[in-house]
Design an enzyme around this catalytic site. Structure first.
Site, PDB file in Angstrom:
ATOM      1  N   SER A   1       0.894  -1.230   0.173  1.00 37.91           N
ATOM      2  CA  SER A   1       0.000   0.021  -0.057  1.00 37.91           C
ATOM      3  C   SER A   1       0.960   1.119  -0.055  1.00 37.91           C
ATOM      4  CB  SER A   1      -0.824  -0.030   1.355  1.00 37.91           C
ATOM      5  OG  SER A   1      -0.192   0.047   2.406  1.00 37.91           O
TER       6      SER A   1
ATOM      7  N   GLY B   1      -4.149  13.097  11.730  1.00 37.70           N
ATOM      8  CA  GLY B   1      -4.269  11.547  12.021  1.00 37.70           C
ATOM      9  C   GLY B   1      -3.674  11.261  12.983  1.00 37.70           C
ATOM     10  N   ALA B   2      -4.517  10.759  14.098  1.00 35.86           N
ATOM     11  CA  ALA B   2      -3.904  10.460  15.347  1.00 35.86           C
ATOM     12  C   ALA B   2      -3.983   8.909  15.520  1.00 35.86           C
ATOM     13  CB  ALA B   2      -4.557  11.102  16.526  1.00 35.86           C
TER      14      ALA B   2
ATOM     15  N   GLU C   1      -7.189  15.248  14.714  1.00 38.04           N
ATOM     16  CA  GLU C   1      -7.754  13.978  14.282  1.00 38.04           C
ATOM     17  C   GLU C   1      -9.357  14.274  13.944  1.00 38.04           C
ATOM     18  OE1 GLU C   1      -7.239  10.522  14.246  1.00 38.04           O
ATOM     19  OE2 GLU C   1      -9.271  10.382  13.622  1.00 38.04           O
TER      20      GLU C   1
ATOM     21  N   LEU D   1      -1.440  -4.318   8.376  1.00 37.03           N
ATOM     22  CA  LEU D   1      -0.138  -4.867   9.444  1.00 37.03           C
ATOM     23  C   LEU D   1       0.797  -5.937   8.995  1.00 37.03           C
ATOM     24  CD1 LEU D   1      -2.616  -5.024  12.594  1.00 37.03           C
ATOM     25  CD2 LEU D   1      -1.212  -3.265  12.097  1.00 37.03           C
TER      26      LEU D   1
ATOM     27  N   HIS E   1       2.283  -8.016  10.290  1.00 39.14           N
ATOM     28  CA  HIS E   1       2.302  -9.487  10.712  1.00 39.14           C
ATOM     29  C   HIS E   1       0.941 -10.094  10.439  1.00 39.14           C
ATOM     30  CE1 HIS E   1       1.038  -6.527  13.909  1.00 39.14           C
ATOM     31  NE2 HIS E   1       0.054  -7.190  14.098  1.00 39.14           N
TER      32      HIS E   1
ATOM     33  N   HIS F   1       7.649 -12.637  38.939  1.00 39.35           N
ATOM     34  CA  HIS F   1       7.699 -11.317  39.557  1.00 39.35           C
ATOM     35  C   HIS F   1       9.123 -10.773  39.923  1.00 39.35           C
ATOM     36  CE1 HIS F   1       6.480  -8.489  42.882  1.00 39.35           C
ATOM     37  NE2 HIS F   1       7.528  -8.780  43.738  1.00 39.35           N
TER      38      HIS F   1
END
Lengths: 466, 395
Positions: free
Chosen positions: A146, A181-182, A204, A319, A321, A444
């Protein structure tokens, strides 16, 4: 079989295309990969990777300037060498580009540099610098990706009105940067230049930043990013622009009033559109939908048998992935195996600091679908590791089906959220419940404990929250 | 509850053996019918199976000599039968043969699924999974437990309050073996039944006449069964086709006369085999049957006791059955059904007389035994019972 005969020809070497080529070669298919520009496509050259290099460098700058003293680290005379910063970014890109070439060829794929044009199903012409070559193939995979969408009243000029392609490579730090664009690109590159000293205003159209993410996450992120110096104009529609000598004045409508935004540079980041020109796609009779995306069936095959399409050029989130998974799946399907992509469980990340990451549905999306949900939240400010590491901004939100407790979505605003989301994706891939996540041991002290705590909170069993 | 694991009886003359191999480890969870150990004797190697499910505690080392009936382990039964199954994470490394596939079916289950299984007793293995590759999710478990709750609530809503209209428990090993074998017989053989009736007058008279002396000499009564066993042996000799069985493409004809006698027990029907009935006396046969009946009641019949019969006799008459069609005891080709004795008016030599009559049924494998043979066989049995002296002369 002559050298120009292939089982699979892939057009486009972005994450979708090159992965498809690797997988196809792995499965014993004779594979060609055609790339007209740089190997790795948008993602590697002007997208995911260079922006992450810039984000990391500027995060370190931000720490050194604004946080180090609090840790007892005194650094005087901090300054930025932009050309070195960009040089390092280029090194990162080049390293990975070499990796792609090596991987594809080692697996047995053949790379052709030039413009790939479909002549007919089964024939692809490669227009190389030094002439043309025709490849015969059984299958064609279109992975042409794109390009940034251009606003009609604000055409790109590569200097002041730019897309992300240029905004990753300014040669000087703009004093005032306006971002339209946000979403991911706007927030990430807005953050980069704000850290470098630009006055950044992000406009936006929708009433919230990071649209698509959960309302709670959006609200907190906006607050956090504002503290970092970003200015937001949400629910604002840019209507026109006046350009004059390296300055642009944007005119916009906000709640019925006109506002104007002055900037040295304008980054337009309002989305991307599929690349279906120049590759002979429409000439071959391949059908595209009203948004210009190639229409495919469940096997990624277009209306023309033997011509497949994956990645940004087809429907779904744009995207890397997602494209990679489709690349694997289409290669497996061509090889007669059961390739599949689970579109319900694709993580999405915005690499700001803290990062925003999500998978599945937001609470609002679930409600819109009429699903009754239970949610659990946990603030990073109560996480031991977050406090130790000075990364207490953010929260984790878990959205589960009220009846079955099945995880429907996880939304994270946190340092390293992009890594934290992986555990949630895994649970969801296997149909896990919030309780499963809550009953899984997390080391942890780690930030990941907040994921567990949010899952506990779904059932009101949070241990480290009030 | 703890159940003792005893060395099972293996045969008449065997009283001790060597516990050769344990197939489970101390503390393992064992399932009912799982192979626990192998017992070696000078004659055979036999197996010890778990009678209940639970956690095993082993009392005897491998290689020790053990007595038949000795307690070699104790199984602590779990309250919820399937709890441990869900908890079990690793297949026992030494368990092989039948036990293993079951353990492998225990695919890893998620923590929430394990919790629900432990709390409700719903076995994830019995739930259809909607997760990746059929994995059971928490939602699946919640649905399954909701369903089982509904099941439990239903009787309360039904007109007969506080009474469960159905109840459910796992089949015992014996019951499921019986079920399998009966279905197998029905499916594999072409079972046909022929009927006749027999006048019991002569046998009853003989019993009455000789009972006292018989008991005095042998210590047990002269029953009906020995007459039928002898009659069957006689008929088998006359019609050898019934004393044969199909093995693949071959017909195996038996030249011995081991007759199975069906004995009802609390757990189900068992068929111990009286050996070499052609060579045994009436008292020998009666004695064996009495001994078997005792062992059957105490659950002490050994596998050996149940194997190798060529023909079976079953007496539904003791429960009052008038007529039935017995199912073959595979791989045998014939089974004789005895029934209750009733006084009925019979026409004898043109006169109506009252006679103690019994209907006889012979089910046979029509693949091997022709109708003529079967009918002839049953007529031979009838004749021998109506005139036992024919047995004397083997005619």
């Amino acid at each position: 079989m002559s050298a120009d005969n292939f089982d699979v020809v892939v057009i486009g070497s972005g994450p979708g295309g090159y992965v498809a080529a690797i997988r196809a070669s792995q499965l014993g298919l004779k594979t060609a990969l055609i790339e007209k520009g740089n190997l790795g496509g948008t993602c590697l050259n002007v997208g995911c990777i260079p922006s992450k290099a810039l984000l990391h460098s500027t995060e370190m700058l931000h720490f050194t300037k604004d946080k180090a003293a609090n840790h007892g680290i005194q650094v005087d005379g901090v300054s930025v060498d932009l050309s070195q910063l960009m040089k390092r970014k280029d090194t990162v890109v080049n390293t990975l580009k070499g990796g792609v070439e090596m991987l594809v060829t080692k697996k047995g794929g053949k790379i052709f540099k030039g413009l790939g044009v479909i002549q007919s199903p089964g024939t692809v012409l490669v227009k190389q610098e030094d002439g043309e070559i025709t490849l015969q193939t059984k299958h064609i995979i279109i992975a042409t990706g794109s390009t940034p969408i251009e606003l009609p009243f604000l055409p790109y000029d590569s200097e002041t009105i730019v897309s992300s392609d240029q905004a990753i490579a300014f040669d000087s730090i703009p004093e005032k940067l306006a971002v339209i664009g946000a979403s991911a690109i706007g927030l990430e590159l807005g953050s980069v230049w704000a850290r470098l000293g630009s006055e950044v205003t992000i406009v936006e159209y929708l009433p919230k930043i990071a649209p698509g993410f959960d309302d709670d996450i959006c609200k907190i992120s906006e607050r956090v990013f504002k503290r970092q110096g970003l200015k937001f104009l949400t629910a604002t529609e840019v209507t026109s622009a006046d350009s004059s000598e390296n300055k642009v004045v944007l005119k916009a409508q906000r709640k019925g009033k006109e506002v104007s935004i002055e900037a040295d540079k304008v980054l337009v980041a309002v989305g991307r559109k599929p690349n279906t020109l120049n590759a002979g796609i429409e000439e071959a009779g391949v059908k595209v939908d009203e948004k210009g995306r190639i229409e495919i069936d469940h096997h990624f095959q277009s209306n023309i048998p033997g011509i497949y399409a994956i990645g940004d050029v087809v429907a779904g989130p744009m995207l890397a992935h997602k494209a990679e998974e489709e690349g694997v799946a289409v290669a497996e399907i061509i090889a007669g195996k059961a390739g599949h992509v689970n579109y319900d469980v694709i993580p999405g990340v915005i690499y700001t600091d803290p990062e925003i990451a999500s998978v599945g549905l937001s609470e609002q999306q679930a409600q819109e679908s009429g699903i009754e949900v239970n949610t659990g939240k946990f603030n990073l400010s109560a996480n031991g590791r977050a406090i130790s590491s000075d990364v207490t901004e953010g929260m984790v939100k878990v959205i589960a089906d009220a009846k079955s407790d099945k995880l429907l979505g996880v939304q994270i605003l946190a340092h390293n959220a992009s890594e934290l989301i992986a555990a949630a994706v895994t649970h969801m891939e296997y149909g896990g419940s919030a309780e499963d996540l809550a009953r899984t041991i997390h080391a942890h002290p780690t930030l990941s404990e907040s994921l567990k705590e949010a899952a506990l909170a779904v059932d009101g069993r949070g241990l480290h929250s009030i | 509850m703890a159940a003792e694991v005893k060395v099972p009886p293996v045969g008449e003359s065997i009283s001790t053996g060597i516990l050769a191999v344990w197939h489970v480890k101390e503390g393992d969870r064992v399932e009912r019918d799982q192979l626990l150990f192998e017992l070696e004797t000078d004659k055979i190697t036999s197996e010890g199976l778990a009678e209940v499910s639970g956690i095993i505690s082993i009392k005897t080392e491998e290689g020790e000599e053990v007595d038949i009936g000795q307690v070699v382990a104790v199984i602590e039964e779990s309250e919820v039968d399937d709890e441990g199954k869900a908890e079990e994470s690793e297949p026992t490394s030494t368990a092989k043969t039948e036990a293993q596939p079951e353990v492998q079916e225990d695919a890893p289950v998620s923590p929430a699924v394990r919790r629900i299984a432990a709390e409700t007793g719903v076995d994830p293995a019995s739930v259809e999974g909607s997760g990746k590759k059929g994995r059971v999710t928490k939602g699946d478990m919640l649905e399954a437990t909701a369903n089982s709750d509904e099941k439990q609530e239903m009787p309360a809503a039904a007109p007969t309050q506080n009474v469960e209209r159905t109840s459910r428990k796992k089949m015992t090993g014996l019951r499921s073996k019986i079920a399998d074998r009966l279905v197998q017989a029905q499916q594999e053989a072409a079972i046909l039944t022929t009927f006749n009736e027999v006048d019991m007058n002569a046998v009853m008279r003989l019993r009455k006449q000789h009972q006292e002396k018989f008991v005095a000499k042998y210590g047990h009564k002269l029953g009906f069964m020995s007459f039928f066993v002898k009659a069957v042996v006689n008929a088998l000799k006359e019609v050898p086709g019934v004393n044969a069985q199909i093995d693949g493409n071959e017909i195996v004809t038996n030249h011995y006369y081991d007759i199975g006698i069906a004995v009802g027990t609390e757990k189900g029907l068992v068929v111990p085999v009286v050996r070499d009935c052609d060579q045994k006396s009436f008292s020998g046969i009666e004695g064996d049957i009495i001994q078997y009946a005792g062992k059957a009641r105490e659950g002490k019949l050994a596998i050996d006791d149940l194997q190798g019969g060529v023909f079976t006799i079953t007496n539904g008459g003791i429960y009052g059955s008038m007529l039935s069609t017995p199912i073959l005891n595979r791989p045998q080709s014939g089974i004789l059904g005895m029934h209750s004795i009733q006084e009925r008016p019979m026409a004898v030599n043109g006169e109506v007389v009252i006679r103690p009559m019994m209907y006889l049924a012979l089910s046979y494998d029509h693949r091997l035994v022709d109708g003529k043979e079967a009918v002839t066989f049953l007529v031979k049995v009838k004749e021998a019972i109506e005139d036992p002296t024919t047995l004397l002369f083997e005619i």
